[in-house]
Write an enzyme that holds these catalytic residues in place. Structure first.
Site, PDB file in Angstrom:
ATOM      1  N   ASP A  47       0.821  -1.216   0.000  1.00  0.00           N
ATOM      2  CA  ASP A  47       0.000   0.000   0.000  1.00  0.00           C
ATOM      3  C   ASP A  47       0.854   1.264   0.000  1.00  0.00           C
ATOM      4  O   ASP A  47       0.546   2.234   0.702  1.00  0.00           O
ATOM      5  CB  ASP A  47      -0.947  -0.014   1.213  1.00  0.00           C
ATOM      6  CG  ASP A  47      -1.959  -1.136   1.118  1.00  0.00           C
ATOM      7  OD1 ASP A  47      -2.441  -1.413  -0.004  1.00  0.00           O
ATOM      8  OD2 ASP A  47      -2.275  -1.747   2.155  1.00  0.00           O
TER       9      ASP A  47
ATOM     10  N   ASP B 242      -6.711  -5.692  -5.046  1.00  0.00           N
ATOM     11  CA  ASP B 242      -7.668  -5.548  -3.944  1.00  0.00           C
ATOM     12  C   ASP B 242      -8.426  -4.234  -4.078  1.00  0.00           C
ATOM     13  O   ASP B 242      -8.086  -3.238  -3.449  1.00  0.00           O
ATOM     14  CB  ASP B 242      -6.902  -5.618  -2.614  1.00  0.00           C
ATOM     15  CG  ASP B 242      -7.813  -5.446  -1.401  1.00  0.00           C
ATOM     16  OD1 ASP B 242      -9.061  -5.464  -1.576  1.00  0.00           O
ATOM     17  OD2 ASP B 242      -7.283  -5.309  -0.286  1.00  0.00           O
TER      18      ASP B 242
ATOM     19  N   LYS C 260     -11.705  -4.435  -3.590  1.00  0.00           N
ATOM     20  CA  LYS C 260     -12.933  -4.773  -2.850  1.00  0.00           C
ATOM     21  C   LYS C 260     -14.159  -4.401  -3.683  1.00  0.00           C
ATOM     22  O   LYS C 260     -14.999  -3.585  -3.303  1.00  0.00           O
ATOM     23  CB  LYS C 260     -12.958  -4.095  -1.493  1.00  0.00           C
ATOM     24  CG  LYS C 260     -11.829  -4.609  -0.609  1.00  0.00           C
ATOM     25  CD  LYS C 260     -11.965  -4.206   0.841  1.00  0.00           C
ATOM     26  CE  LYS C 260     -10.853  -4.794   1.662  1.00  0.00           C
ATOM     27  NZ  LYS C 260      -9.506  -4.325   1.253  1.00  0.00           N
TER      28      LYS C 260
ATOM     29  N   PRO D 283      -5.587 -10.898   6.338  1.00  0.00           N
ATOM     30  CA  PRO D 283      -4.857  -9.675   6.681  1.00  0.00           C
ATOM     31  C   PRO D 283      -5.030  -9.330   8.151  1.00  0.00           C
ATOM     32  O   PRO D 283      -5.946  -9.823   8.810  1.00  0.00           O
ATOM     33  CB  PRO D 283      -5.534  -8.613   5.815  1.00  0.00           C
ATOM     34  CG  PRO D 283      -6.921  -9.111   5.602  1.00  0.00           C
ATOM     35  CD  PRO D 283      -6.934 -10.585   5.825  1.00  0.00           C
TER      36      PRO D 283
ATOM     37  N   GLY E  22      -2.073  -5.821  14.812  1.00  0.00           N
ATOM     38  CA  GLY E  22      -2.009  -6.563  16.072  1.00  0.00           C
ATOM     39  C   GLY E  22      -2.153  -8.070  15.976  1.00  0.00           C
ATOM     40  O   GLY E  22      -2.001  -8.773  16.964  1.00  0.00           O
TER      41      GLY E  22
ATOM     42  N   ARG F 265       2.144  -3.024   6.343  1.00  0.00           N
ATOM     43  CA  ARG F 265       3.000  -2.014   6.953  1.00  0.00           C
ATOM     44  C   ARG F 265       4.214  -2.577   7.667  1.00  0.00           C
ATOM     45  O   ARG F 265       5.293  -1.984   7.618  1.00  0.00           O
ATOM     46  CB  ARG F 265       2.179  -1.156   7.939  1.00  0.00           C
ATOM     47  CG  ARG F 265       1.299  -0.146   7.231  1.00  0.00           C
ATOM     48  CD  ARG F 265       0.245   0.408   8.153  1.00  0.00           C
ATOM     49  NE  ARG F 265      -0.803  -0.576   8.428  1.00  0.00           N
ATOM     50  CZ  ARG F 265      -1.834  -0.364   9.239  1.00  0.00           C
ATOM     51  NH1 ARG F 265      -1.955   0.802   9.862  1.00  0.00           N
ATOM     52  NH2 ARG F 265      -2.759  -1.297   9.414  1.00  0.00           N
TER      53      ARG F 265
HETATM   54  P1  XMP Z   1      -1.400  -3.982   7.070  1.00  0.00           P
HETATM   55  O1  XMP Z   1      -0.586  -2.775   6.768  1.00  0.00           O
HETATM   56  O2  XMP Z   1      -2.416  -3.762   8.147  1.00  0.00           O
HETATM   57  O3  XMP Z   1      -2.186  -4.246   5.704  1.00  0.00           O
HETATM   58  O4  XMP Z   1      -0.569  -5.209   7.305  1.00  0.00           O
HETATM   59  C1  XMP Z   1      -3.296  -5.084   5.592  1.00  0.00           C
HETATM   60  C2  XMP Z   1      -3.818  -5.029   4.191  1.00  0.00           C
HETATM   61  O5  XMP Z   1      -4.975  -5.830   4.085  1.00  0.00           O
HETATM   62  C3  XMP Z   1      -6.091  -5.034   3.695  1.00  0.00           C
HETATM   63  N1  XMP Z   1      -7.186  -5.527   4.475  1.00  0.00           N
HETATM   64  C4  XMP Z   1      -8.193  -6.243   4.005  1.00  0.00           C
HETATM   65  N2  XMP Z   1      -8.468  -6.626   2.774  1.00  0.00           N
HETATM   66  N3  XMP Z   1     -10.352  -7.789   3.579  1.00  0.00           N
HETATM   67  C5  XMP Z   1      -9.564  -7.386   2.573  1.00  0.00           C
HETATM   68  O6  XMP Z   1      -9.878  -7.727   1.445  1.00  0.00           O
HETATM   69  C6  XMP Z   1     -10.106  -7.452   4.837  1.00  0.00           C
HETATM   70  O7  XMP Z   1     -10.795  -7.879   5.738  1.00  0.00           O
HETATM   71  C7  XMP Z   1      -8.986  -6.620   5.048  1.00  0.00           C
HETATM   72  N4  XMP Z   1      -8.457  -6.117   6.163  1.00  0.00           N
HETATM   73  C8  XMP Z   1      -7.338  -5.449   5.773  1.00  0.00           C
HETATM   74  C9  XMP Z   1      -5.722  -3.613   3.947  1.00  0.00           C
HETATM   75  O8  XMP Z   1      -6.351  -2.758   3.029  1.00  0.00           O
HETATM   76  C10 XMP Z   1      -4.230  -3.660   3.713  1.00  0.00           C
HETATM   77  O9  XMP Z   1      -3.943  -3.630   2.322  1.00  0.00           O
END
Ligand code: XMP
Length: 220
Positions: free
Chosen positions: A20, A68, A70, A177, A183, A201
Site C-alpha cells: 500500500d 484488492d 474490494k 490480513p 495486532g 505495513r
Molecule cells: P497492514 O498494513 O495492516 O495491511 O498489514 C493489511 C492489508 O490488508 C487489507 N485488508 C483487508 N483486505 N479484507 C480485505 O480484502 C479485509 O478484511 C482486510 N483487512 C485489511 C488492507 O487494506 C491492507 O492492504
C-alpha cells in the site's frame, strides 16, 4: 459459475505482501528487495490510484498480483471492473460478498475466462467489521462457495473467527490480513486455518523490508 475452490496461487511461504505504498518506484523497489519471499503481492487503491493499472503488470514480473479493489457493484459493473484488472495482469481479485450472489458470480465468470482467482471479503480485520460484517460472515462464506470463488478473506486479528469461517469454508483458500500493524499474530492466524497471511505495513514501513519479511518466514 462452477465451483473452483482453492484457486491457483502457489503455496510456498504462505505470505502475501500488501503493497500500500503510493509510488511506483517504492513499490518496485520493495517488491524487488523481497523477491522470492512472498507468494503474491496485493495492490489496492493507494497504489493503483497513484500510479494506474500499469503497476500490476510491472509487479507481476516479480510475483503474482492480487488486485484488492474490494469490488462491490452490480453484476455488469463488476464484470467490467474484473475484465480491466485481469487484462492489466492481475492473477486474482478481491470482491465483496455482501452485494450478493449475482454480483459475486459476475466476478467469478470473468476470473474463469482469465484462469484467475476471486477472493470474497467476509469479515474484515478492523474493529468496525464487528458492526455489520461479523454477524453475517458465515453466510458470506456460503455465498463464496456457491458462487465458485477461489477463496475468502478472513481476519488475522480474530483467530477464533478464522477458525469458525474455516469450518464453513471447506476447501476454499483463506487469505488473512491483520498480521503485525493491526495486532494479529502470524502463527495464530495460520494455526487457526488461514492458508496465507497478508502483511503490509510491518514490511513496507520497515527500514529493511527484506529483513522484516525474512523474520516473518522464520516464524512459520
Ligand atoms: P497492514 O498494513 O495492516 O495491511 O498489514 C493489511 C492489508 O490488508 C487489507 N485488508 C483487508 N483486505 N479484507 C480485505 O480484502 C479485509 O478484511 C482486510 N483487512 C485489511 C488492507 O487494506 C491492507 O492492504
Amino acid at each position: 459459475a462452477t465451483k473452483r475452490p482453492g484457486g491457483i496461487m502457489k503455496k510456498n511461504s504462505r505470505l502475501i505482501l500488501a503493497l500500500d505504498v503510493e509510488s511506483r518506484d517504492k513499490a518496485n523497489s520493495i517488491a524487488s528487495e523481497t523477491e522470492g519471499i512472498f507468494d503474491a503481492i496485493k495492490v489496492g487503491y493507494p497504489l493503483m490510484l497513484s500510479e494506474g493499472l500499469s503497476v500490476i503488470k510491472e509487479l507481476s514480473n516479480i510475483a503474482p498480483v492480487i488486485a484488492d479493489l474490494k469490488i462491490a457493484d452490480i453484476p455488469n459493473t463488476n464484470h467490467l471492473i474484473c475484465n480491466r484488472l485481469f487484462s492489466a495482469g492481475a492473477q486474482g481479485v478481491i470482491a465483496h460478498a455482501f452485494t450478493g450472489r449475482d454480483s459475486l458470480e459476475a466476478c467469478v465468470d470473468v476470473a474463469k475466462r482469465w484462469s484467475g482467482d476471486v477472493y470474497a471479503v467476509t469479515e474484515m480485520s478492523h474493529p468496525g467489521a464487528l458492526e455489520f460484517m461479523a454477524p453475517v460472515a458465515e453466510r458470506m462464506v456460503m455465498l463464496a462457495l456457491v458462487a465458485g470463488a477461489s477463496g475468502i478473506v478472513a481476519p488475522a486479528t480474530r483467530p477464533e473467527r478464522i477458525r469458525a469461517l474455516r469450518r464453513a469454508a471447506g476447501g476454499l483458500t483463506i487469505i488473512s490480513p491483520g498480521v503485525g500493524a493491526q495486532g494479529g499474530s502470524l502463527r495464530d492466524a495460520l494455526e487457526a486455518g488461514a492458508d496465507y497471511a497478508i502483511v503490509g505495513r510491518s514490511v513496507y514501513e520497515s527500514a529493511n523490508p527484506r529483513a522484516a519479511a525474512e523474520a516473518l518466514l522464520d516464524l512459520i
